[in-house]
Design an enzyme around this catalytic site. Structure first.
Site, PDB file in Angstrom:
ATOM      1  N   VAL A 224      -2.080  -2.301 -11.792  1.00 53.32           N
ATOM      2  CA  VAL A 224      -0.618  -2.344 -11.727  1.00 53.32           C
ATOM      3  C   VAL A 224      -0.163  -1.944 -10.326  1.00 53.32           C
ATOM      4  CG1 VAL A 224      -0.214  -1.974 -14.193  1.00 53.32           C
ATOM      5  CG2 VAL A 224      -0.442   0.012 -12.669  1.00 53.32           C
ATOM      6  N   ARG A 226      -1.161  -3.550  -6.473  1.00 53.15           N
ATOM      7  CA  ARG A 226      -0.897  -4.805  -5.773  1.00 53.15           C
ATOM      8  C   ARG A 226      -2.142  -5.669  -5.885  1.00 53.15           C
ATOM      9  NH1 ARG A 226       3.696  -3.681  -6.105  1.00 53.15           N
ATOM     10  NH2 ARG A 226       5.302  -3.606  -4.468  1.00 53.15           N
ATOM     11  N   GLU A 254      -0.192 -14.600  -5.504  1.00 53.17           N
ATOM     12  CA  GLU A 254       0.897 -14.408  -6.457  1.00 53.17           C
ATOM     13  C   GLU A 254       2.108 -15.216  -6.013  1.00 53.17           C
ATOM     14  OE1 GLU A 254       3.202 -10.471  -7.607  1.00 53.17           O
ATOM     15  OE2 GLU A 254       1.060 -10.246  -8.055  1.00 53.17           O
ATOM     16  N   HIS A 273       3.514  -9.746 -12.958  1.00 48.54           N
ATOM     17  CA  HIS A 273       4.137  -8.746 -12.090  1.00 48.54           C
ATOM     18  C   HIS A 273       5.486  -8.281 -12.670  1.00 48.54           C
ATOM     19  CE1 HIS A 273       4.329  -7.268  -7.637  1.00 48.54           C
ATOM     20  NE2 HIS A 273       4.823  -6.370  -8.479  1.00 48.54           N
TER      21      HIS A 273
END
Length: 311
Positions: A224, A226, A254, A273
């Site tokens: 959780v 990056r 991402e 995310h």
């Protein structure tokens, strides 16, 4: 300490945020999402769009706000994009609880095989089977900032054995905090490894093939932090080999391209995310911006400054 002129001009990126702040004393709140020309040339506080690319900060060139306020905790690449002379604050205190909730949820969902059970539900199959538990697990939490501490406080009632890891070895009122350098000795006994570190030069690519190989067979990696903290190709290889499982709220790249192998691996649970993006976010952002307005209005320094003004 001298007071600033009233009211302060505050720009926010959404109408929802403007409405929530509209009744704030001492502030004129207007909408600007940093696209197009600014509606005013004299903003005092600029609130940046949530999860925007730091490149949007180029829109502030030529403006002199007293504070640029992020809605995120992380601020990697911001220093390179922020025009000189501006002060930047992060959103510490806004996302920690929600991110910790999701981290615990990812652990439980992965350990108790919830994705497989949901798939069985869709097929109308009564798929009774045993599963792993969270109770009695050895959990290593890497990162002792706000998110790491929030995860630990929520883990304690689950009857787990917690090992705290930070950049340096030290001791506090709760006991020993191990250093990142000690991970090779800690990973072979860990059932779950949770990443809650900031992304910087020392953490980028920290979890690579070598560290993954040291993890206990079948252990769960929860990220959780990056996405770039983990070498994605190495993680894909370790999951494919059946060595580790993964529960990821952040990935690299991402957003994850549709053809990426992470989508198709059975022992990977993905969320897009969303760690801090819950119903708790808006009221906490509003409270933070109101604190900043109060501070600047009374001549006090802003809160949560992570990049001071530089020439």
């Amino acid at each position: 300490m001298s007071q600033h002129r009233q009211p302060l001009v505050v720009t926010v990126p959404t109408e929802e945020l403007r409405e929530a702040l509209a009744s704030t004393p001492g502030a004129e709140v207007i909408v600007w999402d940093l696209s197009g020309a600014p509606p005013r040339r004299d903003p005092d506080i600029v609130v940046v769009p949530y999860m925007s690319d730091p490149a949007v900060l180029g829109a502030l060139d030529g403006l002199r706000p007293r504070l640029v306020q992020s809605q995120s905790i992380g601020y990697e690449r911001v220093a390179d994009a922020l025009p000189p002379g501006l002060t930047f604050s992060n959103a510490a205190g806004v996302h920690e609880t929600s991110t910790a909730e999701l981290a615990i949820g990812l652990m439980i969902a992965s350990q108790r095989r919830l994705p497989a059970l949901v798939a069985a539900q869709l097929d109308h199959r009564w798929a009774h089977t045993a599963s792993r538990s969270l109770a009695d697990c050895r959990v290593v939490v890497v990162g002792q900032g706000g998110v790491g501490r929030a995860i630990i406080s929520r883990l304690r009632p689950f009857e787990v054995d917690i090992t705290r890891v930070a950049a340096t070895h030290r001791q506090d009122a709760d006991g020993v905090i191990r250093s990142v350098d000690e991970l090779p000795k800690l990973l072979p006994d860990a059932d779950i490894v949770t990443l809650a570190v900031p992304l910087n030069a020392s953490t980028e690519g920290m979890v690579d093939r070598d560290l993954l190989a040291l993890m206990k067979p079948g252990a769960l990696l929860v990220n959780v932090a990056r996405g770039k903290v983990v070498v994605t190709a190495d993680l894909v290889e370790a999951v494919r080999a059946g060595h580790v499982r993964a529960a990821l709220d952040v990935v690299d790249p991402e957003p994850l391209p549709p053809e990426h192998p992470l989508w198709r691996l059975d022992d990977v649970l993905l969320t897009p995310h969303v760690g801090g993006h819950s119903a708790a976010m808006l009221p906490r952002v509003v409270a933070l911006v109101r604190r900043q307005i109060a501070a600047l209005s009374t001549g006090h320094p802003p809160h949560n400054v992570v990049i001071p003004a530089r020439a």
